[in-house]
Design an enzyme around this catalytic site. Structure first.
Site, PDB file in Angstrom:
ATOM      1  N   MET A 134      22.410  47.072  27.872  1.00 37.96           N
ATOM      2  CA  MET A 134      22.475  45.661  28.257  1.00 37.96           C
ATOM      3  C   MET A 134      23.906  45.137  28.300  1.00 37.96           C
ATOM      4  O   MET A 134      24.831  45.757  27.762  1.00 37.96           O
ATOM      5  CB  MET A 134      21.627  44.810  27.309  1.00 37.96           C
ATOM      6  CG  MET A 134      22.036  44.838  25.865  1.00 37.96           C
ATOM      7  SD  MET A 134      20.838  44.009  24.758  1.00 37.96           S
ATOM      8  CE  MET A 134      19.451  45.129  24.812  1.00 37.96           C
ATOM      9  N   CYS A 135      24.065  44.004  28.994  1.00 39.27           N
ATOM     10  CA  CYS A 135      25.352  43.322  29.104  1.00 39.27           C
ATOM     11  C   CYS A 135      26.355  44.224  29.845  1.00 39.27           C
ATOM     12  O   CYS A 135      26.079  44.673  30.950  1.00 39.27           O
ATOM     13  CB  CYS A 135      25.830  42.917  27.710  1.00 39.27           C
ATOM     14  SG  CYS A 135      27.223  41.779  27.679  1.00 39.27           S
ATOM     15  N   ILE A 136      27.496  44.554  29.232  1.00 39.95           N
ATOM     16  CA  ILE A 136      28.512  45.397  29.863  1.00 39.95           C
ATOM     17  C   ILE A 136      28.259  46.882  29.595  1.00 39.95           C
ATOM     18  O   ILE A 136      28.865  47.751  30.240  1.00 39.95           O
ATOM     19  CB  ILE A 136      29.934  44.990  29.389  1.00 39.95           C
ATOM     20  CG1 ILE A 136      31.040  45.624  30.238  1.00 39.95           C
ATOM     21  CG2 ILE A 136      30.125  45.334  27.916  1.00 39.95           C
ATOM     22  CD1 ILE A 136      31.022  45.221  31.702  1.00 39.95           C
ATOM     23  N   PRO A 138      25.955  48.888  30.545  1.00 36.37           N
ATOM     24  CA  PRO A 138      25.600  49.699  31.715  1.00 36.37           C
ATOM     25  C   PRO A 138      26.801  50.255  32.491  1.00 36.37           C
ATOM     26  O   PRO A 138      26.627  51.156  33.318  1.00 36.37           O
ATOM     27  CB  PRO A 138      24.787  48.732  32.586  1.00 36.37           C
ATOM     28  CG  PRO A 138      24.161  47.804  31.603  1.00 36.37           C
ATOM     29  CD  PRO A 138      25.224  47.593  30.565  1.00 36.37           C
ATOM     30  N   THR A 189      19.741  45.266  31.692  1.00 37.66           N
ATOM     31  CA  THR A 189      19.589  43.814  31.846  1.00 37.66           C
ATOM     32  C   THR A 189      20.942  43.146  31.620  1.00 37.66           C
ATOM     33  O   THR A 189      21.749  43.646  30.820  1.00 37.66           O
ATOM     34  CB  THR A 189      18.530  43.250  30.873  1.00 37.66           C
ATOM     35  OG1 THR A 189      18.218  41.894  31.227  1.00 37.66           O
ATOM     36  CG2 THR A 189      19.000  43.296  29.424  1.00 37.66           C
TER      37      THR A 189
END
Length: 217
Positions: A134-136, A138, A189
């Site tokens: 999630m967030c950065i 990925p 996400t």
């Protein structure tokens, strides 16, 4: 009961793991009846940020020790993470994912994932086990799964372009939704890449946890 490994990047959005993302992840895992174990690399942080002023301070902190703050000390070094003992993996975000788990914040398209973290994450990928980022976080997935993996960081054009250059297929996503790569059993996400408050972050994280658990065999 499904067992989930959670890799943390320290403690604090600007230099470690995003605390709200971690707590929401653990909350939804717990409510779903899943077991979890937290891990973090036993390394020094890239730097330390004063979260009140946003300025860097002259301190040295250990990622594992800092991450232990969030999970009440119940955490292990990522070198102890054996994917065979878990059904799934979740990696919350925060700048630490791009500073401590990888060097994406510094090197962009030349980024590499920290050696021990890469070994652990690739263990889940090679075993075709479910994972959520999630967030950065990925931004690391093309370096873990290889070219063609599908992921999202939301809609930030520059970051999306960078992870596309790294080999991922980026899909734009709203804060309350998830992107699922069925082939790789990967769920992503945006969380606080887009979230303006706790409730917005919670919606997408809840979906991610649910989907990861559904995909976990």
């Amino acid at each position: 009961m499904k067992k989930v490994a959670v890799i943390l990047a320290g403690c604090g959005v600007y230099d470690g793991a995003e605390i709200n993302e971690v707590v929401l992840t653990l909350l939804h895992l717990s409510k779903a009846g899943a077991q979890y174990q937290a891990f973090a690399p036993d390394i020094e942080q890239l730097h330390v940020i004063n979260h009140l002023t946003g300025e860097e301070v002259e301190q040295s902190r250990n990622v594992l020790q800092e991450a232990a703050r969030i999970v009440r000390g119940d955490i292990k070094a990522v070198t102890e993470l054996n994917p065979d003992e878990f059904d799934a993996l979740i990696v919350p975000g925060g700048f630490g994912a791009a500073k401590n788990l990888s060097d994406f914040a510094l090197k962009g398209v030349e980024a590499k994932v920290q050696t021990d973290v890469l070994a652990a994450c690739q263990g889940f990928a090679k075993a075709n086990k479910a994972a959520g980022y999630m967030c950065i976080a990925p931004a690391m997935v093309p370096l873990i799964y290889g070219p063609g993996v599908i992921a999202t960081i939301g809609n930030d054009e520059g970051t999306a372009q960078a992870i596309t250059q790294l080999g991922a297929t980026h899909q734009t996503c709203t804060v309350d939704d998830i992107v699922v790569d069925e082939t790789h059993k990967l769920v992503t996400t945006p969380a606080y890449m887009l979230a303006q408050d706790l409730a917005q972050a919670e919606t997408g994280i809840a979906k991610l946890v649910k989907q990861v658990l559904n995909m976990a065999i």
